[in-house]
Write a protein that holds these residues in place. Sequence first.
Motif, PDB file in Angstrom:
ATOM      1  N   THR A  22      48.183  32.495  32.609  1.00 27.30           N
ATOM      2  CA  THR A  22      47.306  33.476  33.259  1.00 27.30           C
ATOM      3  C   THR A  22      46.612  33.115  34.277  1.00 27.30           C
ATOM      4  O   THR A  22      46.876  33.872  35.259  1.00 27.30           O
ATOM      5  CB  THR A  22      46.242  33.950  32.238  1.00 27.30           C
ATOM      6  OG1 THR A  22      47.180  34.588  31.061  1.00 27.30           O
ATOM      7  CG2 THR A  22      45.453  35.354  32.722  1.00 27.30           C
ATOM      8  N   TYR A  23      46.228  31.825  34.626  1.00 26.75           N
ATOM      9  CA  TYR A  23      45.669  31.231  35.813  1.00 26.75           C
ATOM     10  C   TYR A  23      46.563  31.169  37.067  1.00 26.75           C
ATOM     11  O   TYR A  23      46.163  31.717  37.932  1.00 26.75           O
ATOM     12  CB  TYR A  23      44.992  30.103  35.543  1.00 26.75           C
ATOM     13  CG  TYR A  23      44.092  29.191  36.614  1.00 26.75           C
ATOM     14  CD1 TYR A  23      42.950  29.879  37.147  1.00 26.75           C
ATOM     15  CD2 TYR A  23      44.826  28.363  37.205  1.00 26.75           C
ATOM     16  CE1 TYR A  23      42.436  29.276  38.294  1.00 26.75           C
ATOM     17  CE2 TYR A  23      44.206  27.829  38.581  1.00 26.75           C
ATOM     18  CZ  TYR A  23      42.990  28.566  38.776  1.00 26.75           C
ATOM     19  OH  TYR A  23      42.309  27.827  39.999  1.00 26.75           O
ATOM     20  N   LEU A  47      33.468  40.306  40.492  1.00 28.52           N
ATOM     21  CA  LEU A  47      33.808  41.122  39.274  1.00 28.52           C
ATOM     22  C   LEU A  47      35.166  41.670  39.068  1.00 28.52           C
ATOM     23  O   LEU A  47      35.647  42.013  37.992  1.00 28.52           O
ATOM     24  CB  LEU A  47      32.908  42.312  39.156  1.00 28.52           C
ATOM     25  CG  LEU A  47      31.258  41.947  38.840  1.00 28.52           C
ATOM     26  CD1 LEU A  47      30.635  43.292  38.822  1.00 28.52           C
ATOM     27  CD2 LEU A  47      31.087  41.228  37.422  1.00 28.52           C
ATOM     28  N   PHE A  48      35.703  41.960  40.367  1.00 28.38           N
ATOM     29  CA  PHE A  48      37.108  42.488  40.337  1.00 28.38           C
ATOM     30  C   PHE A  48      38.017  41.335  39.782  1.00 28.38           C
ATOM     31  O   PHE A  48      38.931  41.482  39.216  1.00 28.38           O
ATOM     32  CB  PHE A  48      37.273  42.764  41.684  1.00 28.38           C
ATOM     33  CG  PHE A  48      38.762  43.221  41.939  1.00 28.38           C
ATOM     34  CD1 PHE A  48      39.158  44.369  41.606  1.00 28.38           C
ATOM     35  CD2 PHE A  48      39.488  42.422  42.545  1.00 28.38           C
ATOM     36  CE1 PHE A  48      40.474  44.969  41.676  1.00 28.38           C
ATOM     37  CE2 PHE A  48      41.016  42.925  42.812  1.00 28.38           C
ATOM     38  CZ  PHE A  48      41.289  44.178  42.390  1.00 28.38           C
ATOM     39  N   ASP A  49      37.874  40.151  40.204  1.00 27.55           N
ATOM     40  CA  ASP A  49      38.645  38.987  39.881  1.00 27.55           C
ATOM     41  C   ASP A  49      38.592  38.544  38.494  1.00 27.55           C
ATOM     42  O   ASP A  49      39.553  38.389  37.634  1.00 27.55           O
ATOM     43  CB  ASP A  49      38.056  37.594  40.564  1.00 27.55           C
ATOM     44  CG  ASP A  49      38.593  37.786  41.884  1.00 27.55           C
ATOM     45  OD1 ASP A  49      39.524  38.351  42.562  1.00 27.55           O
ATOM     46  OD2 ASP A  49      38.250  36.991  43.017  1.00 27.55           O
ATOM     47  N   LEU A  50      37.257  38.789  37.903  1.00 31.01           N
ATOM     48  CA  LEU A  50      37.022  38.545  36.551  1.00 31.01           C
ATOM     49  C   LEU A  50      37.878  39.522  35.584  1.00 31.01           C
ATOM     50  O   LEU A  50      38.378  39.411  34.648  1.00 31.01           O
ATOM     51  CB  LEU A  50      35.608  38.385  36.164  1.00 31.01           C
ATOM     52  CG  LEU A  50      35.406  38.383  34.568  1.00 31.01           C
ATOM     53  CD1 LEU A  50      35.735  37.126  34.086  1.00 31.01           C
ATOM     54  CD2 LEU A  50      33.800  38.671  34.304  1.00 31.01           C
ATOM     55  N   GLY A  51      37.636  40.817  35.906  1.00 23.59           N
ATOM     56  CA  GLY A  51      38.180  41.802  35.251  1.00 23.59           C
ATOM     57  C   GLY A  51      39.771  41.797  35.304  1.00 23.59           C
ATOM     58  O   GLY A  51      40.564  41.848  34.199  1.00 23.59           O
ATOM     59  N   ARG A  52      40.408  41.461  36.750  1.00 25.09           N
ATOM     60  CA  ARG A  52      41.864  41.249  36.709  1.00 25.09           C
ATOM     61  C   ARG A  52      42.363  40.013  35.978  1.00 25.09           C
ATOM     62  O   ARG A  52      43.190  40.210  35.261  1.00 25.09           O
ATOM     63  CB  ARG A  52      42.037  40.936  38.200  1.00 25.09           C
ATOM     64  CG  ARG A  52      43.456  40.588  38.430  1.00 25.09           C
ATOM     65  CD  ARG A  52      43.865  40.655  39.883  1.00 25.09           C
ATOM     66  NE  ARG A  52      43.782  39.119  40.127  1.00 25.09           N
ATOM     67  CZ  ARG A  52      42.924  38.682  41.263  1.00 25.09           C
ATOM     68  NH1 ARG A  52      42.483  39.478  42.145  1.00 25.09           N
ATOM     69  NH2 ARG A  52      42.840  37.428  41.441  1.00 25.09           N
ATOM     70  N   VAL A  54      41.048  38.933  33.015  1.00 22.58           N
ATOM     71  CA  VAL A  54      40.806  39.507  31.523  1.00 22.58           C
ATOM     72  C   VAL A  54      41.947  40.326  31.290  1.00 22.58           C
ATOM     73  O   VAL A  54      42.791  40.076  30.354  1.00 22.58           O
ATOM     74  CB  VAL A  54      39.500  40.097  31.166  1.00 22.58           C
ATOM     75  CG1 VAL A  54      39.498  40.816  29.818  1.00 22.58           C
ATOM     76  CG2 VAL A  54      38.642  39.235  31.322  1.00 22.58           C
ATOM     77  N   VAL A  55      42.395  41.197  32.383  1.00 23.85           N
ATOM     78  CA  VAL A  55      43.501  41.978  31.909  1.00 23.85           C
ATOM     79  C   VAL A  55      44.851  41.294  31.944  1.00 23.85           C
ATOM     80  O   VAL A  55      45.622  41.650  30.977  1.00 23.85           O
ATOM     81  CB  VAL A  55      43.640  43.316  32.789  1.00 23.85           C
ATOM     82  CG1 VAL A  55      44.908  44.085  32.799  1.00 23.85           C
ATOM     83  CG2 VAL A  55      42.304  44.099  32.814  1.00 23.85           C
ATOM     84  N   LEU A  56      44.775  40.394  32.739  1.00 23.94           N
ATOM     85  CA  LEU A  56      46.146  39.538  32.751  1.00 23.94           C
ATOM     86  C   LEU A  56      46.440  38.571  31.713  1.00 23.94           C
ATOM     87  O   LEU A  56      47.419  38.632  31.122  1.00 23.94           O
ATOM     88  CB  LEU A  56      46.127  38.749  33.960  1.00 23.94           C
ATOM     89  CG  LEU A  56      46.370  39.345  35.465  1.00 23.94           C
ATOM     90  CD1 LEU A  56      46.376  38.189  36.609  1.00 23.94           C
ATOM     91  CD2 LEU A  56      48.125  39.629  35.559  1.00 23.94           C
ATOM     92  N   VAL A  60      49.619  38.862  29.138  1.00 22.95           N
ATOM     93  CA  VAL A  60      50.335  37.827  28.781  1.00 22.95           C
ATOM     94  C   VAL A  60      50.323  37.566  27.392  1.00 22.95           C
ATOM     95  O   VAL A  60      51.584  37.323  26.585  1.00 22.95           O
ATOM     96  CB  VAL A  60      49.814  36.328  29.424  1.00 22.95           C
ATOM     97  CG1 VAL A  60      50.477  35.233  28.893  1.00 22.95           C
ATOM     98  CG2 VAL A  60      50.029  36.485  31.010  1.00 22.95           C
ATOM     99  N   ASP A  61      49.169  37.667  26.476  1.00 21.53           N
ATOM    100  CA  ASP A  61      49.229  37.645  25.221  1.00 21.53           C
ATOM    101  C   ASP A  61      50.116  38.683  24.618  1.00 21.53           C
ATOM    102  O   ASP A  61      50.791  38.444  23.447  1.00 21.53           O
ATOM    103  CB  ASP A  61      47.915  37.973  24.574  1.00 21.53           C
ATOM    104  CG  ASP A  61      47.863  37.863  23.166  1.00 21.53           C
ATOM    105  OD1 ASP A  61      48.142  36.694  22.602  1.00 21.53           O
ATOM    106  OD2 ASP A  61      47.192  38.889  22.553  1.00 21.53           O
ATOM    107  N   ARG A  62      50.025  39.917  24.969  1.00 17.23           N
ATOM    108  CA  ARG A  62      50.915  41.091  24.345  1.00 17.23           C
ATOM    109  C   ARG A  62      52.443  40.780  24.600  1.00 17.23           C
ATOM    110  O   ARG A  62      53.281  40.911  23.722  1.00 17.23           O
ATOM    111  CB  ARG A  62      50.502  42.191  25.152  1.00 17.23           C
ATOM    112  CG  ARG A  62      49.297  42.821  24.829  1.00 17.23           C
ATOM    113  CD  ARG A  62      49.568  43.457  23.259  1.00 17.23           C
ATOM    114  NE  ARG A  62      48.122  42.908  22.612  1.00 17.23           N
ATOM    115  CZ  ARG A  62      48.138  42.606  21.264  1.00 17.23           C
ATOM    116  NH1 ARG A  62      49.248  42.959  20.708  1.00 17.23           N
ATOM    117  NH2 ARG A  62      46.973  42.410  20.842  1.00 17.23           N
TER     118      ARG A  62
END
Length: 70
Positions: A22-23, A47-52, A54-56, A60-62
């Motif tokens: 993810t990183y 905050l945009f980077d943090l949200g992006r 978490v969503v990524l 990736v997990d899904r």
Amino acid sequence: MTGESDIYGVFVPSLLVLVVVTYILHRLLGWGLAKTSVYKWVWHPALFDLGRYVVLLWVVDRVVRQGVSL
């Protein structure tokens, strides 16, 4: 999915593998967004980077859990 992966005889937590993948995706997407000047429209880039991220991580997990290939 098991809780750990065997990499050359070393057991590594699966979450660590997901976080590293993810990183890498996060950095590549951030580079692309910076090149296209998307950040000038973002109110708070951190905050945009943090949200992006978490969503990524969720995506990736899904993908790993569902077995969907990219």
